[in-house]
Design a protein around this motif. Structure first.
Motif, PDB file in Angstrom:
ATOM      1  N   ALA A  32      40.478  38.944  42.625  1.00 35.35           N
ATOM      2  CA  ALA A  32      39.182  38.437  42.186  1.00 35.35           C
ATOM      3  C   ALA A  32      38.051  39.055  43.011  1.00 35.35           C
ATOM      4  O   ALA A  32      38.233  39.374  44.183  1.00 35.35           O
ATOM      5  N   ALA A  33      36.899  39.188  42.388  1.00 36.97           N
ATOM      6  CA  ALA A  33      35.719  39.715  43.061  1.00 36.97           C
ATOM      7  C   ALA A  33      35.228  38.718  44.108  1.00 36.97           C
ATOM      8  O   ALA A  33      35.099  37.532  43.812  1.00 36.97           O
ATOM      9  N   PRO A  34      34.913  39.196  45.324  1.00 37.43           N
ATOM     10  CA  PRO A  34      34.450  38.282  46.368  1.00 37.43           C
ATOM     11  C   PRO A  34      32.968  37.933  46.262  1.00 37.43           C
ATOM     12  O   PRO A  34      32.493  37.029  46.936  1.00 37.43           O
ATOM     13  N   GLY A  35      32.229  38.662  45.432  1.00 34.93           N
ATOM     14  CA  GLY A  35      30.780  38.492  45.335  1.00 34.93           C
ATOM     15  C   GLY A  35      30.095  39.681  45.979  1.00 34.93           C
ATOM     16  O   GLY A  35      30.507  40.141  47.053  1.00 34.93           O
ATOM     17  N   ALA A  36      29.079  40.186  45.340  1.00 29.81           N
ATOM     18  CA  ALA A  36      28.432  41.421  45.778  1.00 29.81           C
ATOM     19  C   ALA A  36      27.856  41.346  47.193  1.00 29.81           C
ATOM     20  O   ALA A  36      27.715  42.359  47.860  1.00 29.81           O
ATOM     21  N   GLY A  37      27.552  40.145  47.669  1.00 29.89           N
ATOM     22  CA  GLY A  37      27.010  39.988  49.014  1.00 29.89           C
ATOM     23  C   GLY A  37      28.066  39.891  50.097  1.00 29.89           C
ATOM     24  O   GLY A  37      27.749  39.786  51.278  1.00 29.89           O
ATOM     25  N   HIS A  82      38.943  43.457  39.472  1.00 31.02           N
ATOM     26  CA  HIS A  82      37.494  43.559  39.510  1.00 31.02           C
ATOM     27  C   HIS A  82      37.056  44.983  39.842  1.00 31.02           C
ATOM     28  O   HIS A  82      37.863  45.809  40.253  1.00 31.02           O
ATOM     29  N   PHE A  83      35.764  45.231  39.604  1.00 26.73           N
ATOM     30  CA  PHE A  83      35.189  46.523  39.967  1.00 26.73           C
ATOM     31  C   PHE A  83      34.078  46.285  40.970  1.00 26.73           C
ATOM     32  O   PHE A  83      33.538  45.184  41.100  1.00 26.73           O
ATOM     33  N   ARG A  84      33.746  47.332  41.686  1.00 36.01           N
ATOM     34  CA  ARG A  84      32.644  47.291  42.646  1.00 36.01           C
ATOM     35  C   ARG A  84      31.950  48.646  42.602  1.00 36.01           C
ATOM     36  O   ARG A  84      32.586  49.677  42.778  1.00 36.01           O
ATOM     37  N   ILE A  92      27.066  46.260  42.964  1.00 41.10           N
ATOM     38  CA  ILE A  92      27.200  45.578  41.675  1.00 41.10           C
ATOM     39  C   ILE A  92      28.688  45.319  41.494  1.00 41.10           C
ATOM     40  O   ILE A  92      29.501  46.223  41.687  1.00 41.10           O
ATOM     41  N   GLU A  93      29.048  44.107  41.131  1.00 40.45           N
ATOM     42  CA  GLU A  93      30.458  43.737  41.076  1.00 40.45           C
ATOM     43  C   GLU A  93      30.717  42.843  39.875  1.00 40.45           C
ATOM     44  O   GLU A  93      29.842  42.094  39.448  1.00 40.45           O
ATOM     45  N   GLY A  94      31.916  42.945  39.311  1.00 42.10           N
ATOM     46  CA  GLY A  94      32.280  42.090  38.192  1.00 42.10           C
ATOM     47  C   GLY A  94      33.756  42.194  37.872  1.00 42.10           C
ATOM     48  O   GLY A  94      34.523  42.858  38.560  1.00 42.10           O
ATOM     49  N   THR A  95      34.145  41.546  36.790  1.00 41.98           N
ATOM     50  CA  THR A  95      35.551  41.501  36.395  1.00 41.98           C
ATOM     51  C   THR A  95      35.968  42.758  35.635  1.00 41.98           C
ATOM     52  O   THR A  95      35.156  43.419  34.997  1.00 41.98           O
ATOM     53  N   CYS A  96      37.252  43.074  35.709  1.00 44.93           N
ATOM     54  CA  CYS A  96      37.872  44.157  34.935  1.00 44.93           C
ATOM     55  C   CYS A  96      38.887  43.547  33.987  1.00 44.93           C
ATOM     56  O   CYS A  96      39.588  42.605  34.355  1.00 44.93           O
ATOM     57  N   GLY A  97      38.984  44.109  32.804  1.00 43.72           N
ATOM     58  CA  GLY A  97      39.981  43.660  31.854  1.00 43.72           C
ATOM     59  C   GLY A  97      40.341  44.776  30.904  1.00 43.72           C
ATOM     60  O   GLY A  97      39.710  45.832  30.891  1.00 43.72           O
TER      61      GLY A  97
END
Length: 130
Positions: A32-37, A82-84, A92-97
């Motif tokens: 899971a993405a940890p959050g862009a910050g 996720h991607f970063r 910029i970060e979000g989910t991958c599918g």
């Protein structure tokens, strides 16, 4: 009353991201993405440098990837979560599918195999509707 902005303003803000997204480093990661910050997490499964002209002009409050984003050889084996995208201090970060998943970024196959190619199918940035 909530603050609203019309599409002209949205397009100005989205198009301002061109300098960030052109030739940025895109990593596909497990988990899971940890959050862009926050500090990046997960195994780096693939690394791509985005094209010099990475995104189409904003339209209808959205901005879509332009051209082909692909990697001829994944870095590791694992399931993409996720991607970063990193350019300087911008993240910029979000989910991958997989195809049709509705994830923030859809890729050809979420089960990446080291040394195998894969393609980013869709990636769209958008600003919330008024």
């Amino acid at each position: 009353m909530a603050i609203t902005i019309n599409n002209t303003g949205k397009h100005l803000m989205l198009d301002a991201l061109d300098t960030v997204l052109n030739t940025a480093t895109l990593t596909i990661r497990s988990g899971a993405a940890p959050g862009a910050g926050n500090t990046a997490t997960g195994t780096v499964l693939a690394t791509i440098t985005t094209p010099a002209d990475a995104m189409a002009a904003a339209s209808s409050g959205t901005k879509q990837k332009l051209g082909t984003w692909e990697d001829a050889s994944a870095d590791a084996t694992g399931n993409a979560g996720h991607f970063r995208i990193v350019a300087g201090s911008t993240v910029i970060e979000g989910t991958c599918g997989g195809p049709g998943s509705g994830a923030d970024m859809e890729i050809s196959n979420v089960a990446l195999q080291s040394g195998n190619p894969f393609t980013i199918l869709t990636f769209t940035l958008s600003m919330a509707a008024n």
